[in-house]
Design an enzyme around this catalytic site. Structure first.
Site, PDB file in Angstrom:
ATOM      1  NE  ARG A   1      -2.251   1.925   3.328  1.00 41.55           N
ATOM      2  CZ  ARG A   1      -1.967   1.535   4.565  1.00 41.55           C
ATOM      3  NH1 ARG A   1      -2.274   0.322   4.974  1.00 41.55           N
ATOM      4  NH2 ARG A   1      -1.356   2.346   5.393  1.00 41.55           N
TER       5      ARG A   1
ATOM      6  CG  ASP B   1      -8.767  15.896 -15.182  1.00 43.34           C
ATOM      7  OD1 ASP B   1      -8.122  15.368 -16.094  1.00 43.34           O
ATOM      8  OD2 ASP B   1      -9.758  15.348 -14.650  1.00 43.34           O
TER       9      ASP B   1
ATOM     10  CE1 TYR C   1     -16.528  11.977 -15.711  1.00 41.98           C
ATOM     11  CE2 TYR C   1     -15.360  11.883 -13.615  1.00 41.98           C
ATOM     12  CZ  TYR C   1     -16.119  11.276 -14.587  1.00 41.98           C
ATOM     13  OH  TYR C   1     -16.488   9.967 -14.438  1.00 41.98           O
TER      14      TYR C   1
ATOM     15  CE  LYS D   1     -12.226   8.097 -18.929  1.00 42.66           C
ATOM     16  NZ  LYS D   1     -12.075   8.182 -17.505  1.00 42.66           N
TER      17      LYS D   1
HETATM   18  C1  PLP Z   1     -11.687  14.404 -17.327  1.00 41.47           C
HETATM   19  C2  PLP Z   1     -11.879  13.257 -16.380  1.00 41.47           C
HETATM   20  N1  PLP Z   1     -11.260  13.291 -15.196  1.00 41.47           N
HETATM   21  C3  PLP Z   1     -11.392  12.280 -14.312  1.00 41.47           C
HETATM   22  C4  PLP Z   1     -12.174  11.184 -14.579  1.00 41.47           C
HETATM   23  C5  PLP Z   1     -12.304  10.091 -13.562  1.00 41.47           C
HETATM   24  O1  PLP Z   1     -11.457   9.036 -13.882  1.00 41.47           O
HETATM   25  P1  PLP Z   1     -11.702   7.523 -13.423  1.00 41.47           P
HETATM   26  O2  PLP Z   1     -12.929   7.047 -14.110  1.00 41.47           O
HETATM   27  O3  PLP Z   1     -10.447   6.817 -13.818  1.00 41.47           O
HETATM   28  O4  PLP Z   1     -11.884   7.556 -11.926  1.00 41.47           O
HETATM   29  C6  PLP Z   1     -12.821  11.088 -15.814  1.00 41.47           C
HETATM   30  C7  PLP Z   1     -13.653   9.922 -16.142  1.00 41.47           C
HETATM   31  O5  PLP Z   1     -14.326   9.859 -17.149  1.00 41.47           O
HETATM   32  C8  PLP Z   1     -12.684  12.165 -16.740  1.00 41.47           C
HETATM   33  O6  PLP Z   1     -13.309  12.156 -17.927  1.00 41.47           O
END
Ligand code: PLP
Length: 411
Positions: A73, A199, A127, A224
């Site tokens: 961990r 992000d 998001y 992604k």
């Molecule tokens: C721009 C963005 N940030 C964060 C996330 C969250 O990622 P995760 O699904 O890996 O937790 C997503 C998920 O679609 C996203 O599109």
């Protein structure tokens, strides 16, 4: 966990770093030779030569400054390989990998000092679950949350007035693909002493590296483009500063949201082909955008690669390789939900699924997926119409993608 770039590779170009980054972090010398790929270390716990060495290992480093492991961990060799590659690629002092993008976002917010009595200004088209996280976990304990439009010039005065402790944006917005000016935002943040988080999932380190534009923390849903094959879930935060990096490491351990060795292996494998995939995806996306633009059933296309897009100039400055990402959205002339559903049901190649960045072309309808919790009025205020469809363009042959879109639109 890593805190240093790999010195002998400091002059490599990005494509080479993507292929080789983190490789020399392998502790896999054996009598039979050294593997080119780091083995998967499933072990949850690690023994050391003696109790003194174990005592030292609890600090995270051996006496020689090499990474030391005691308990999975708190760090494992596979996550460390991925983290050191990403830190080097993004130009940070260190990186911490997490079990998902959301776990990475949570830890980044905590590391930035977001707590009771602090204020965060965020882009209003983040998001959806990021805003929900801020409301449910932070606003309820007394964090002040301000949503703002980061694509309007008024944003800089608003930031100076609000004087937030933390500023949080996404490089490219979902689904309208609006781009934020990272340089201008980080300059104001420095003026007012705010920690900046971005992000960068949609733009990937192949197109943009926000630390070069003055940001403090960069994060990705590695689920992604980085993983890229739709088969692993993970997140990563890269820090430009040692103080923030140390906070991240502590929160990763305390939250227990670390990336498992097997997922870390898949992330590092995905990273090796990121440049090739993103290059192809961007080139396909531009061709798809041009096709959609001239189709009589389409009212509007949102893609920063089109000169008509309001962010085109900014995107040309912030994104490398004269490429503009592989995410686009478009609006049907028939703005009804029925028309959208009919179109999506007709698709044969493009997959109707709620993710992005995979090798497959994925299509999604924001009002029932990423923007499901928003009211019609909120969607309207954000400029997202009922006929808006999002495409994450994959690596297939562009003509096949276009043919599939064409038959579904014609029908
Ligand atoms: C721009 C963005 N940030 C964060 C996330 C969250 O990622 P995760 O699904 O890996 O937790 C997503 C998920 O679609 C996203 O599109």
């Amino acid at each position: 966990m890593t805190q240093q770039n790999t010195p002998q590779s400091s002059d490599w170009n990005l494509e080479t770093l993507l292929v080789h980054g983190g490789r020399n972090k392998a502790s896999n010398t054996g009598e039979g030779g050294q593997s080119t790929v780091l083995p998967i270390y499933a072990s949850t716990t690690y023994t050391h030569e003696n109790i003194e060495a174990l005592d030292q290992a609890f600090s995270g480093k051996t006496q020689d400054g090499e990474p030391a492991y005691v308990y999975a961990r708190q760090g494992n060799p596979n996550a460390y390989g991925f983290e050191s590659a990403m830190a080097q690629i993004e130009g940070g002092v260190g990186a911490i990998a997490f079990g998902s993008g959301m776990a990475a976002i949570h830890a980044a917010l905590l590391s930035a000092g977001l707590t009771s009595g602090t204020k965060i200004v965020v882009s209003r088209d983040l998001y959806g679950p990021t805003v929900t996280l801020l409301r449910k976990l932070f606003s309820t304990v007394g964090t002040q949350l301000v949503l703002a439009d980061f694509c309007q010039p008024a944003i800089y005065d608003l930031l100076r007035e609000e004087e937030p402790d933390v500023i949080y944006v996404e490089t490219i917005s979902n689904p309208l693909t609006r781009v934020v000016d990272l340089d201008a935002i980080s300059a104001v943040a420095r003026e007012i002493g705010a920690v900046t988080i971005v992000d960068s999932t949609f733009s990937t380190p192949y197109l943009t590296r926000p630390i070069e534009h003055g940001f403090d923390l960069v994060l990705h849903s590695a689920t992604k483009y980085i993983s890229g094959h739709g088969d692993s879930t993970g997140g990563i935060v890269i820090s430009a500063k040692n103080t923030l990096f140390n906070q991240l490491r502590d929160y990763s351990n305390l939250l227990g949201a670390m990336l498992s060795p097997f997922e870390a292996h898949l992330m590092l494998r995905g990273l090796r082909t990121l440049a090739l995939r993103v290059e192809r995806q961007c080139s396909n996306a531009l061709q798809v955008a041009h096709f959609l633009q001239q189709h009589p059933a389409v009212a509007h296309v949102h893609y920063p690669g089109l000169t008509s897009h309001p962010s085109h100039e900014l995107a040309s400055r912030l994104m490398d390789h004269e490429q503009f990402g592989a995410l686009l959205s478009f609006e049907l002339k028939d703005q009804s939900r029925d028309a959208v559903f009919r179109f999506i049901n007709k698709l044969q190649l493009c997959l109707s699924a709620t993710s992005l960045g995979d090798v497959f072309t994925l299509v999604s309808y924001p009002p029932i997926s990423s923007h499901r919790t928003l009211q019609p009025k909120e969607l309207q205020d954000m400029g997202i119409s009922a006929g808006c469809i999002r495409l994450s363009v994959g690596i297939e042959n562009a003509n096949d993608i276009i043919k599939d879109l064409q038959q579904a639109l014609d029908a």
